[in-house]
Motif scaffolding. Structure first.
Motif, PDB file in Angstrom:
ATOM      1  N   HIS A   1      -5.112   7.787 -14.485  1.00  0.00           N
ATOM      2  CA  HIS A   1      -6.354   7.955 -13.778  1.00  0.00           C
ATOM      3  C   HIS A   1      -6.995   6.615 -13.234  1.00  0.00           C
ATOM      4  O   HIS A   1      -7.475   6.511 -12.115  1.00  0.00           O
ATOM      5  CB  HIS A   1      -7.383   8.819 -14.485  1.00  0.00           C
ATOM      6  N   ALA A   2      -6.932   5.785 -14.216  1.00  0.00           N
ATOM      7  CA  ALA A   2      -7.535   4.277 -13.966  1.00  0.00           C
ATOM      8  C   ALA A   2      -6.579   3.896 -12.699  1.00  0.00           C
ATOM      9  O   ALA A   2      -7.086   3.035 -11.811  1.00  0.00           O
ATOM     10  CB  ALA A   2      -7.464   3.452 -15.253  1.00  0.00           C
ATOM     11  N   THR A   3      -5.451   3.873 -12.995  1.00  0.00           N
ATOM     12  CA  THR A   3      -4.362   3.337 -11.825  1.00  0.00           C
ATOM     13  C   THR A   3      -4.674   3.693 -10.661  1.00  0.00           C
ATOM     14  O   THR A   3      -4.740   3.182  -9.505  1.00  0.00           O
ATOM     15  CB  THR A   3      -3.009   3.544 -12.372  1.00  0.00           C
ATOM     16  N   GLN A   4      -4.979   5.337 -10.563  1.00  0.00           N
ATOM     17  CA  GLN A   4      -5.072   5.990  -9.248  1.00  0.00           C
ATOM     18  C   GLN A   4      -6.629   5.592  -8.793  1.00  0.00           C
ATOM     19  O   GLN A   4      -6.647   5.312  -7.362  1.00  0.00           O
ATOM     20  CB  GLN A   4      -5.166   7.425  -9.314  1.00  0.00           C
ATOM     21  N   GLU A   5      -7.270   5.311  -9.533  1.00  0.00           N
ATOM     22  CA  GLU A   5      -8.558   5.150  -8.902  1.00  0.00           C
ATOM     23  C   GLU A   5      -8.768   3.481  -8.345  1.00  0.00           C
ATOM     24  O   GLU A   5      -9.477   3.471  -7.335  1.00  0.00           O
ATOM     25  CB  GLU A   5      -9.651   4.971 -10.192  1.00  0.00           C
ATOM     26  N   GLY A   6      -8.101   2.811  -8.999  1.00  0.00           N
ATOM     27  CA  GLY A   6      -7.864   1.135  -8.516  1.00  0.00           C
ATOM     28  C   GLY A   6      -7.102   1.523  -7.055  1.00  0.00           C
ATOM     29  O   GLY A   6      -7.628   0.621  -6.217  1.00  0.00           O
ATOM     30  N   ARG A   7      -6.218   2.200  -6.934  1.00  0.00           N
ATOM     31  CA  ARG A   7      -5.200   2.149  -5.671  1.00  0.00           C
ATOM     32  C   ARG A   7      -6.286   2.995  -4.600  1.00  0.00           C
ATOM     33  O   ARG A   7      -6.260   2.106  -3.528  1.00  0.00           O
ATOM     34  CB  ARG A   7      -4.181   3.272  -5.779  1.00  0.00           C
ATOM     35  N   LEU A   8      -7.021   3.920  -4.922  1.00  0.00           N
ATOM     36  CA  LEU A   8      -7.653   4.389  -3.823  1.00  0.00           C
ATOM     37  C   LEU A   8      -9.106   3.371  -3.426  1.00  0.00           C
ATOM     38  O   LEU A   8      -9.224   3.108  -2.302  1.00  0.00           O
ATOM     39  CB  LEU A   8      -8.548   5.706  -4.349  1.00  0.00           C
TER      40      LEU A   8
ATOM     41  N   ALA B   1     -11.011  -0.354   0.730  1.00  0.00           N
ATOM     42  CA  ALA B   1     -11.260  -1.990   1.054  1.00  0.00           C
ATOM     43  C   ALA B   1     -10.566  -2.346   2.069  1.00  0.00           C
ATOM     44  O   ALA B   1     -10.932  -2.623   3.030  1.00  0.00           O
ATOM     45  CB  ALA B   1     -11.319  -2.876  -0.021  1.00  0.00           C
ATOM     46  N   ALA B   2      -9.153  -2.030   2.112  1.00  0.00           N
ATOM     47  CA  ALA B   2      -8.237  -2.510   3.017  1.00  0.00           C
ATOM     48  C   ALA B   2      -8.290  -1.905   4.508  1.00  0.00           C
ATOM     49  O   ALA B   2      -8.461  -2.526   5.447  1.00  0.00           O
ATOM     50  CB  ALA B   2      -6.757  -2.260   2.616  1.00  0.00           C
ATOM     51  N   LEU B   3      -8.726  -0.624   4.462  1.00  0.00           N
ATOM     52  CA  LEU B   3      -8.712   0.132   5.741  1.00  0.00           C
ATOM     53  C   LEU B   3     -10.368   0.450   6.147  1.00  0.00           C
ATOM     54  O   LEU B   3     -10.658   1.013   6.991  1.00  0.00           O
ATOM     55  CB  LEU B   3      -8.268   1.442   5.719  1.00  0.00           C
TER      56      LEU B   3
ATOM     57  N   PRO C   1      -1.068  -3.063  14.174  1.00  0.00           N
ATOM     58  CA  PRO C   1      -1.122  -2.333  12.839  1.00  0.00           C
ATOM     59  C   PRO C   1      -1.686  -3.364  11.819  1.00  0.00           C
ATOM     60  O   PRO C   1      -1.848  -4.532  11.902  1.00  0.00           O
ATOM     61  CB  PRO C   1       0.163  -2.030  12.539  1.00  0.00           C
ATOM     62  N   VAL C   2      -2.222  -2.573  10.670  1.00  0.00           N
ATOM     63  CA  VAL C   2      -2.668  -3.338   9.645  1.00  0.00           C
ATOM     64  C   VAL C   2      -1.256  -3.204   8.761  1.00  0.00           C
ATOM     65  O   VAL C   2      -0.629  -2.452   8.448  1.00  0.00           O
ATOM     66  CB  VAL C   2      -3.637  -2.423   8.777  1.00  0.00           C
ATOM     67  N   GLU C   3      -1.185  -4.539   8.088  1.00  0.00           N
ATOM     68  CA  GLU C   3       0.168  -4.730   7.125  1.00  0.00           C
ATOM     69  C   GLU C   3      -0.460  -5.109   5.877  1.00  0.00           C
ATOM     70  O   GLU C   3      -0.924  -6.384   5.841  1.00  0.00           O
ATOM     71  CB  GLU C   3       1.129  -5.818   8.083  1.00  0.00           C
ATOM     72  N   LEU C   4      -0.117  -4.476   4.661  1.00  0.00           N
ATOM     73  CA  LEU C   4      -0.754  -4.782   3.675  1.00  0.00           C
ATOM     74  C   LEU C   4       0.644  -5.435   2.745  1.00  0.00           C
ATOM     75  O   LEU C   4       1.730  -5.106   3.086  1.00  0.00           O
ATOM     76  CB  LEU C   4      -0.960  -3.593   2.715  1.00  0.00           C
ATOM     77  N   ALA C   5       0.220  -6.191   1.769  1.00  0.00           N
ATOM     78  CA  ALA C   5       1.272  -7.015   0.962  1.00  0.00           C
ATOM     79  C   ALA C   5       2.034  -5.908   0.174  1.00  0.00           C
ATOM     80  O   ALA C   5       1.577  -4.949  -0.075  1.00  0.00           O
ATOM     81  CB  ALA C   5       0.739  -7.827   0.095  1.00  0.00           C
ATOM     82  N   PRO C   6       3.348  -6.074  -0.010  1.00  0.00           N
ATOM     83  CA  PRO C   6       4.219  -5.180  -0.701  1.00  0.00           C
ATOM     84  C   PRO C   6       3.787  -4.649  -2.166  1.00  0.00           C
ATOM     85  O   PRO C   6       3.837  -3.574  -2.520  1.00  0.00           O
ATOM     86  CB  PRO C   6       5.597  -5.929  -0.869  1.00  0.00           C
ATOM     87  N   ASN C   7       2.893  -5.494  -2.621  1.00  0.00           N
ATOM     88  CA  ASN C   7       2.191  -5.239  -3.994  1.00  0.00           C
ATOM     89  C   ASN C   7       0.936  -4.787  -4.027  1.00  0.00           C
ATOM     90  O   ASN C   7       0.195  -4.640  -4.738  1.00  0.00           O
ATOM     91  CB  ASN C   7       2.520  -6.526  -5.141  1.00  0.00           C
ATOM     92  N   HIS C   8       0.382  -4.490  -2.913  1.00  0.00           N
ATOM     93  CA  HIS C   8      -0.722  -4.217  -2.696  1.00  0.00           C
ATOM     94  C   HIS C   8      -1.070  -2.554  -3.165  1.00  0.00           C
ATOM     95  O   HIS C   8      -0.523  -1.745  -2.827  1.00  0.00           O
ATOM     96  CB  HIS C   8      -1.534  -4.050  -1.083  1.00  0.00           C
ATOM     97  N   PRO C   9      -2.259  -2.496  -4.029  1.00  0.00           N
ATOM     98  CA  PRO C   9      -2.181  -1.108  -4.775  1.00  0.00           C
ATOM     99  C   PRO C   9      -2.547   0.075  -3.741  1.00  0.00           C
ATOM    100  O   PRO C   9      -2.148   1.149  -3.844  1.00  0.00           O
ATOM    101  CB  PRO C   9      -3.577  -1.370  -5.897  1.00  0.00           C
ATOM    102  N   GLY C  10      -3.370  -0.497  -2.650  1.00  0.00           N
ATOM    103  CA  GLY C  10      -3.611   0.762  -1.859  1.00  0.00           C
ATOM    104  C   GLY C  10      -2.257   1.046  -0.948  1.00  0.00           C
ATOM    105  O   GLY C  10      -2.170   2.221  -0.576  1.00  0.00           O
ATOM    106  N   LEU C  11      -1.334  -0.018  -0.634  1.00  0.00           N
ATOM    107  CA  LEU C  11      -0.076   0.530  -0.020  1.00  0.00           C
ATOM    108  C   LEU C  11       0.739   1.408  -0.928  1.00  0.00           C
ATOM    109  O   LEU C  11       1.399   2.303  -0.592  1.00  0.00           O
ATOM    110  CB  LEU C  11       0.631  -0.710   0.274  1.00  0.00           C
TER     111      LEU C  11
END
Length: 600
Positions: free
Chosen positions: A366-373, A378-380, A508-518
């Motif tokens: 849950h903490a991981t998913q919350e951080g990704r969201l 923030a990114a978008l 387009p928006v390009e996020l880093a490969p290790n970005h949690p949102g991506l």
């Protein structure tokens, strides 16, 4: 305010079920009682020590309905049915609609060992249930190693001309090509069945006698094979078998409070083998109310399901009515016990430990998913209120059998029950833009009419073109509050190089490969892709294995076979006249005309 005095005065001192409603007519709670008047009165007695949750519920009550039953057991069954049908807001609910898997030995001359989920048929032998599909597959692999029973489909078994790879790696005795006779194969199947029933000592004794007899006859190769089988079986028993006392099938249920949540763990022991465990996270449960959570699980889980002979729980419960109901259902005595010692106490401690581990994993996920969201927001530049994401994907093979998928992510998890597939019918073959237009119109026209919940974000698998189509559809439907995002795979089509297209932006928006949102977008997009491919393959397979004659009323499998044999296939059938068709055995003149009209 609801005045219960008149209702309470009329309630009988008899067992039954009560239903509490709010002012809008929605069911708040369903409960059972040995004495309806005493139980319902207890909610409204001044000075009663109710929990905060119960006090909030009682404050919302506007109406109460009751149903009198003949016994507490009958009230228990009615309560369970009403809870499943009405899903009240304050009842503890366990979401586990999927049936449990079994392992099956089919009733063929050379029985097949297979995974099974669904209705049980009388001609086959079933073993289980197992807590999950992985436990079944592990057991199948185990039996392949020890007893070498076939696992292939009947269509494959009937058409083999030489042994398959499983025979070469000593996982099958190749009955398909006659490398083992029916009697010897039946003996292996019987040994496997005894093993699954927990009678491994009988199997070891029988194998030992056969090994000694083969050695006495100087059939050393056969004796060596039996020796290897005995050794493999002993290794398995050392790893997977536990002391189950009288050999009674047992479920161990532990309910604990861990990491601020209530979690229940179910351990299954069948035939002396520990088959595995499964954890449950009940809805609407007070984290400290373990007794009620256990009682709710016993009724919701076991009624209308196979019941083991013994159930061990880690909390003291009044199980009189549930024991009576389950014993009647199982046609034998079912024991529900709490105070256990020695090895059974170890089982309970193991289940409690599994429950705590499941709670820790759930909290971490849950903490991981919350951080990704949050990272995606923030990114978008999305609002902080964003929680529900829907994703669409199109799947086809060169335009054939096009299927679109819609998957849903909400509150940190994929919502499998809300997934939908759409067979694309109006778009031209291979036109992904038109297919995307059709699925979005079909999906959101219903939601605009109030049939469902709108997403905060809609992910469109594709680039700028697919996003443009989505923008047009949403504009036509007036859904301006939904954020659209096109997910393109990027130039090299590699994970981590995705490009995110937003409406009105040139680049387009390009996020880093290790970005949690991506990572969150990849998770949802990959699930949509999997779900679409699964539906496409099923639709394509159905189309390729079907017949043009299937839709003709009155033409079954036998008539279809006669027609194809008479004219040498579909090409000859298309060239046949009505008179030619009527000459086929079993085809009347009227049926011949229907067939001709359908084909032409």
């Amino acid at each position: 305010m609801f005045d219960p005095s008149e209702l309470l005065a009329m309630l009988p001192h008899r067992p039954g079920v009560y239903r509490m409603y709010d002012a809008a007519g929605e069911v708040l709670y369903v409960g059972k009682a040995i004495d309806l008047r005493k139980r319902v009165s207890s909610y409204f007695r001044s000075g009663a020590a109710h929990s905060p949750r119960t006090r909030v519920m009682v404050a919302q009550v506007a109406k109460i309905e009751t149903t009198v039953t003949r016994s507490e057991a009958e009230a228990l069954l009615l309560e369970n049915n009403l809870i499943k049908a009405l899903t009240p807001r304050y009842n503890i609910l366990y979401r586990d609609d999927k049936s449990y898997p079994y392992m099956v030995l089919t009733g063929h001359a050379f029985p097949r060992l297979a995974f099974h989920r669904g209705a049980l048929e009388r001609q086959h032998r079933y073993f289980g249930p197992f807590p999950n599909a992985g436990a079944v597959r592990d057991s199948i692999q185990l039996l392949q190693r020890v007893f070498k029973i076939r696992t292939c489909q009947d269509s494959v078994f009937s058409n083999r001309s030489r042994p398959c790879l499983l025979h070469q790696i000593h996982r099958c005795t190749a009955p398909c090509v006659g490398l083992i006779d029916e009697r010897s194969y039946a003996r292996d199947v019987a040994d496997a069945a005894l093993f699954l029933e927990g009678k491994e000592d009988e199997v070891l004794q029988a194998l030992g006698k056969r090994m000694e007899a083969a050695a006495e006859k100087r059939e050393y190769e056969q004796a060596a094979l039996l020796r290897d089988q005995v050794q493999a079986l002993r290794r398995v028993r050392e790893k997977q078998f536990i002391d189950s006392g009288e050999g009674v099938d047992t479920d161990v249920i532990a309910c604990v409070t861990a990491s601020g949540m209530l979690v229940l763990n179910l351990v299954m022991i069948r035939g002396g083998r520990h088959l595995g465990d499964k954890s449950f996270f009940p809805q609407n449960a007070d984290p400290e109310d373990r007794v009620n959570a256990l009682e709710a699980f016993l009724t919701q889980h076991y009624i209308d399901r196979p019941v083991p002979g013994r159930i061990i729980v880690n909390e003291a419960l009044d199980t009189t009515s549930i024991t009576e109901v389950l014993s009647i259902q199982a046609h034998r005595r079912v024991e529900i016990t709490h105070n256990v010692r020695s090895e059974r106490r170890i089982w309970v401690e193991m289940a409690e430990q599994n429950a705590r581990l499941a709670a820790e994993q759930r909290l971490g996920q849950h903490a991981t998913q919350e951080g990704r969201l949050k990272a995606l927001q923030a990114a978008l530049e999305l609002p902080e209120t964003v929680s529900r994401i829907e994703c669409f994907d199109i799947s086809h093979t060169a335009g054939e059998a096009t299927v679109a998928s819609c998957v849903v992510y909400e509150a940190g998890a994929m919502r499998n029950s809300e997934y939908r597939r759409f067979n694309i019918t109006t778009a031209a073959a291979g036109d992904d833009y038109a297919a995307m237009r059709e699925v979005l119109q079909r999906r959101y026209r219903r939601l605009v009419d109030g049939e469902g919940k709108l997403p905060d974000v809609a992910l469109i698998d594709g680039g700028k073109g697919q996003l443009g189509v989505a923008c047009e559809v949403f504009s036509e439907l007036g859904l301006n509050e939904v954020q659209l995002v096109g997910v393109a795979k990027g130039e090299e089509r590699k994970p981590g190089l995705e490009q995110l297209w937003l409406p009105g932006r040139e680049h387009p928006v390009e996020l880093a490969p290790n970005h949690p949102g991506l990572h969150l977008i990849q998770q949802v997009r990959d699930e949509a892709h999997r779900f679409a491919i699964q539906g496409h393959r099923a639709r394509r397979g159905k189309a390729r294995t079907g017949s043009v004659l299937d839709a003709v009323e009155g033409v079954g499998a036998k008539r279809r076979q006669r027609l194809l044999n008479q004219f040498g296939g579909l090409k000859g059938l298309l060239a046949a006249s009505v008179d030619d068709l009527a000459e086929v055995n079993g085809v009347s003149r009227a049926l011949a005309e229907r067939i001709y009209q359908h084909l032409h």
